[in-house]
Scaffold this motif. Structure first.
Motif, mmCIF file in Angstrom:
data_model
loop_
_atom_site.group_PDB
_atom_site.id
_atom_site.type_symbol
_atom_site.label_atom_id
_atom_site.label_comp_id
_atom_site.label_asym_id
_atom_site.label_seq_id
_atom_site.Cartn_x
_atom_site.Cartn_y
_atom_site.Cartn_z
ATOM 1 N N ARG A 162 0.847 -1.194 0.000
ATOM 2 C CA ARG A 162 0.000 0.000 0.000
ATOM 3 C C ARG A 162 0.885 1.248 0.000
ATOM 4 O O ARG A 162 0.941 1.987 0.993
ATOM 5 C CB ARG A 162 -0.923 -0.017 1.217
ATOM 6 C CG ARG A 162 -1.949 -1.150 1.155
ATOM 7 C CD ARG A 162 -2.774 -1.228 2.412
ATOM 8 N NE ARG A 162 -3.918 -2.118 2.254
ATOM 9 C CZ ARG A 162 -4.803 -2.377 3.198
ATOM 10 N NH1 ARG A 162 -4.688 -1.813 4.387
ATOM 11 N NH2 ARG A 162 -5.809 -3.181 2.976
ATOM 12 N N ARG A 250 -11.754 -4.829 -4.715
ATOM 13 C CA ARG A 250 -11.423 -3.406 -4.817
ATOM 14 C C ARG A 250 -11.923 -2.871 -6.166
ATOM 15 O O ARG A 250 -11.604 -3.454 -7.209
ATOM 16 C CB ARG A 250 -9.906 -3.188 -4.751
ATOM 17 C CG ARG A 250 -9.214 -3.884 -3.581
ATOM 18 C CD ARG A 250 -9.478 -3.162 -2.293
ATOM 19 N NE ARG A 250 -8.775 -3.785 -1.183
ATOM 20 C CZ ARG A 250 -9.272 -3.847 0.052
ATOM 21 N NH1 ARG A 250 -10.458 -3.359 0.332
ATOM 22 N NH2 ARG A 250 -8.578 -4.395 1.030
ATOM 23 N N LYS A 297 -5.030 -6.061 9.047
ATOM 24 C CA LYS A 297 -5.917 -5.121 8.320
ATOM 25 C C LYS A 297 -7.232 -4.990 9.084
ATOM 26 O O LYS A 297 -8.308 -5.389 8.611
ATOM 27 C CB LYS A 297 -6.151 -5.614 6.900
ATOM 28 C CG LYS A 297 -4.915 -5.543 6.023
ATOM 29 C CD LYS A 297 -5.192 -6.040 4.614
ATOM 30 C CE LYS A 297 -3.952 -5.986 3.755
ATOM 31 N NZ LYS A 297 -4.104 -6.715 2.481
ATOM 32 N N SER A 299 -9.181 -2.487 10.071
ATOM 33 C CA SER A 299 -10.312 -1.676 9.603
ATOM 34 C C SER A 299 -11.026 -2.331 8.424
ATOM 35 O O SER A 299 -12.235 -2.203 8.263
ATOM 36 C CB SER A 299 -9.879 -0.268 9.259
ATOM 37 O OG SER A 299 -8.766 -0.310 8.430
ATOM 38 N N THR A 300 -10.293 -3.085 7.585
ATOM 39 C CA THR A 300 -10.947 -3.791 6.471
ATOM 40 C C THR A 300 -11.796 -4.936 7.005
ATOM 41 O O THR A 300 -12.914 -5.159 6.557
ATOM 42 C CB THR A 300 -9.889 -4.405 5.508
ATOM 43 O OG1 THR A 300 -8.953 -3.423 5.148
ATOM 44 C CG2 THR A 300 -10.542 -4.986 4.274
ATOM 45 N N LYS A 301 -11.238 -5.654 7.971
ATOM 46 C CA LYS A 301 -11.865 -6.928 8.328
ATOM 47 C C LYS A 301 -12.918 -6.835 9.425
ATOM 48 O O LYS A 301 -13.797 -7.684 9.511
ATOM 49 C CB LYS A 301 -10.789 -7.944 8.723
ATOM 50 C CG LYS A 301 -9.952 -8.352 7.531
ATOM 51 C CD LYS A 301 -8.805 -9.246 7.917
ATOM 52 C CE LYS A 301 -7.860 -9.429 6.744
ATOM 53 N NZ LYS A 301 -6.642 -10.127 7.137
ATOM 54 N N GLY A 476 -9.197 -10.799 1.910
ATOM 55 C CA GLY A 476 -10.342 -9.887 1.935
ATOM 56 C C GLY A 476 -11.380 -10.294 0.903
ATOM 57 O O GLY A 476 -12.593 -10.274 1.171
ATOM 58 N N GLU A 480 -15.271 -11.286 1.614
ATOM 59 C CA GLU A 480 -16.404 -10.535 1.046
ATOM 60 C C GLU A 480 -17.346 -11.458 0.271
ATOM 61 O O GLU A 480 -18.559 -11.277 0.294
ATOM 62 C CB GLU A 480 -15.903 -9.385 0.174
ATOM 63 C CG GLU A 480 -15.263 -8.311 1.037
ATOM 64 C CD GLU A 480 -15.256 -6.922 0.429
ATOM 65 O OE1 GLU A 480 -15.918 -6.685 -0.597
ATOM 66 O OE2 GLU A 480 -14.576 -6.055 1.001
#
Ligand SMILES: Nc1ncnc2c1ncn2[C@@H]1O[C@H](COP(=O)(O)OP(=O)(O)O)[C@@H](O)[C@H]1O
Ligand SMILES: O=C(OP(=O)(O)O)[C@H](O)COP(=O)(O)O
Length: 496
Positions: A162, A250, A297, A299-301, A476, A480
């Protein structure tokens, strides 16, 4: 002899959420006939099938009860009836697999054509830029080889990490030797992903040649899905293949934006393989169904957990995820990783788990470190009381025991995110113990799915990857899918 199987559709395929539904087979089949009768007490149904597509697609409208028969036959001649698995219902409004595949493009379509291939080469590198796990590179090979063999000019695009702007440590250059070795061709490297130099390199590319573009995330426009940037990427090529399953969740310029300017836009073999396996396995899992979520991660998960509570019977949390939960309960977390703005969400999730009867297990003890380093001092402490100046970097021995016992009761397990900083030997025990447990359970017939770059690397590190039911290149992305979300990188592709 016609290979044919009649599938009685019963009420219980539909489950409670039957306003709209899709039936999907676990292996490709061709629908030969169908007859579905709505229950007389219910509103009329709408059903759509798209033979001869591999996936049977029936949409139900407001139809909680359904009776009928569907006849189907294996789509590929090498499959016999025996391999035609069960038909699953899952409440996705659209089918993910109804997408055109690169396999539908033949030599005549590809020879001499410039093909923009989005791959996920986001692999872990050590401090000396050595690849510590090449799983994602190997997984990208079948599509690239197919294109080479068909005489296409292959333009590979990926992100790594990132980065914030151009940061040499996130260059894709260190991947070139391994990629060349696996593809058995000399892969050329560009210093950029757009611009004149890249245009020139593409124009010099022979049929069967491969050019790797530099990290697309060196431009902030990539993650913003900027249309002008997407246009520039698209202008390099004649057609588009997305094989980056790990990045399919994404909506970025190279995964979604380019499809507006490049046609055909098709799925690669890895994308297809992942969807075929994961959609089947997670849409109708054998119960009890457990998810293990860890990693960094947060905040993503953490957002995924809410939806997971709708699907799983057991949820185990580890890695950097847990300290936000502990802090939310008022416990001391020292200098452990915490997402301050997710504390309320963590509290809500714990309440929701309770209300839904889902066992949400947090580790009872952790291995704490006095700094984030391989040679840190370490000690086992209760997870609810981490001393000031210390940070939790792995789950402790009691947690390993209770997690293992809880997993013994399950039939399907999906795991994303390591239990600790497994890259440092001192903090790898939790991750390794869970990997071993899953390998043991796989041998007993439990379906085990590992997703995510680092999780897979951890399982590879202990040599247990081939013991698992499925190793996914997307952490991720697989979570999802499990949530029932559409993946923008897949949705954007051409329908079959
Ligand atoms: N307690 C922790 N504190 C900080 N980082 C952690 C902790 N536990 C695990 N990690 C880190 O999480 C990283 C992997 O996270 P993530 O990218 O979310 O997983 P994946 O790539 O499998 O989806 C690893 O590099 C690991 O060192
Ligand atoms: O490593 C990835 O995701 P994962 O860690 O969830 O498997 C993908 O390359 C996506 O990366 P991103 O989460 O930085 O968008």
């Amino acid at each position: 002899m016609i290979l044919r199987n009649m599938l009685p559709i019963r009420n219980n395929f539909l489950g409670p959420r039957s306003a709209h539904g899709v039936l999907q087979t676990t292996v490709p089949v061709k629908v030969v006939e169908w007859k579905v009768e709505p229950h007389p007490d219910n509103a009329p149904s709408v059903f759509l099938a798209k033979p001869p597509h591999p996936t049977l697609f029936i949409q139900f409208s407001n139809l909680p009860l359904l009776h009928g028969l569907i006849a189907f036959t294996p789509f590929y001649s090498h499959l016999d009836l025996h391999t035609v698995g069960s038909i699953n219902y899952y409440p996705f409004p659209e089918i993910l697999c109804l997408k055109k595949s690169v396999g539908s493009l033949k030599e005549a379509d590809l020879k001499g054509k410039r093909v923009f291939v989005r791959v996920d080469l986001n692999v872990p590198l050590d401090d000396n830029f050595n690849i510590t796990d090449d799983n994602r590179i190997r997984a990208a090979v079948p599509t690239i080889k197919y294109l080479i063999d068909c005489g296409a000019k292959v333009i590979l695009a990926s992100h790594l990490g990132r980065p914030k702007g151009v940061m040499p440590k996130f260059s894709l250059k260190p991947l070139v030797p391994r990629l060349s070795e696996l593809l058995e061709v000399e892969v050329k490297m560009a210093n950029d992903c757009i611009g004149e130099e890249v245009v020139k390199l593409v124009s010099e590319l022979p049929g069967g040649g491969v050019l790797l573009l530099e990290n697309v995330r060196f431009y902030k426009e990539e993650e913003k899905n900027d249309p002008e940037f997407a246009k520039k990427l698209a202008s390099l090529a004649d057609l588009y293949v997305n094989d980056a399953f790990g990045t399919a969740h994404r909506a970025h310029a190279s995964t979604e934006g380019v499809t507006k300017y490049l046609k055909p836009a098709v799925a690669g073999f890895l994308m297809q393989k992942e969807l075929d396996y994961l959609v089947g396995a997670v849409s109708n899992p054998k119960k009890p169904f457990a998810a293990i979520v860890g990693g960094s991660k947060v905040s993503t998960k953490i957002g995924v957990i809410e939806s997971l509570l709708e699907k799983v019977d057991l949820l185990l949390l580890g890695g950097g995820m847990i300290f936000t939960f502990y802090k939310a309960q008022g416990h001391a977390v020292g200098s452990s990783l915490v997402e301050e703005d997710k504390l309320d969400l963590a509290t809500l999730l714990m309440e929701k788990a309770k209300a839904k009867g889902v066992s949400l297990l947090l580790p009872s003890d952790v291995v704490a470190a006095d700094k984030f380093a391989a040679d840190a001092n370490s000690k086992v402490v209760p997870a609810s009381g981490i001393p000031d100046g210390w940070m939790g970097l792995d789950i402790g021995p009691d947690s390993i025991k209770s997690f293992s016992e809880a997993l013994d009761t399950t039939k399907t397990i999906i795991w994303n995110g390591p239990m600790g900083v497994f890259e440092f030997d001192k903090f790898a025990a939790g991750t390794e113990a869970i990997a071993k447990k899953l390998a043991e359970l796989s041998a007993k017939g439990v379906t085990t799915i590992i997703g995510g770059g680092d999780s897979v690397a951890a399982v590879e590190k202990v040599g247990l990857a081939d013991k698992m039911s499925h190793i996914s290149t997307g952490g991720g992305a697989s979570l999802e899918l499990l949530e029932g979300k559409q993946l923008p990188g897949v949705l954007a592709l051409d329908d079959a």
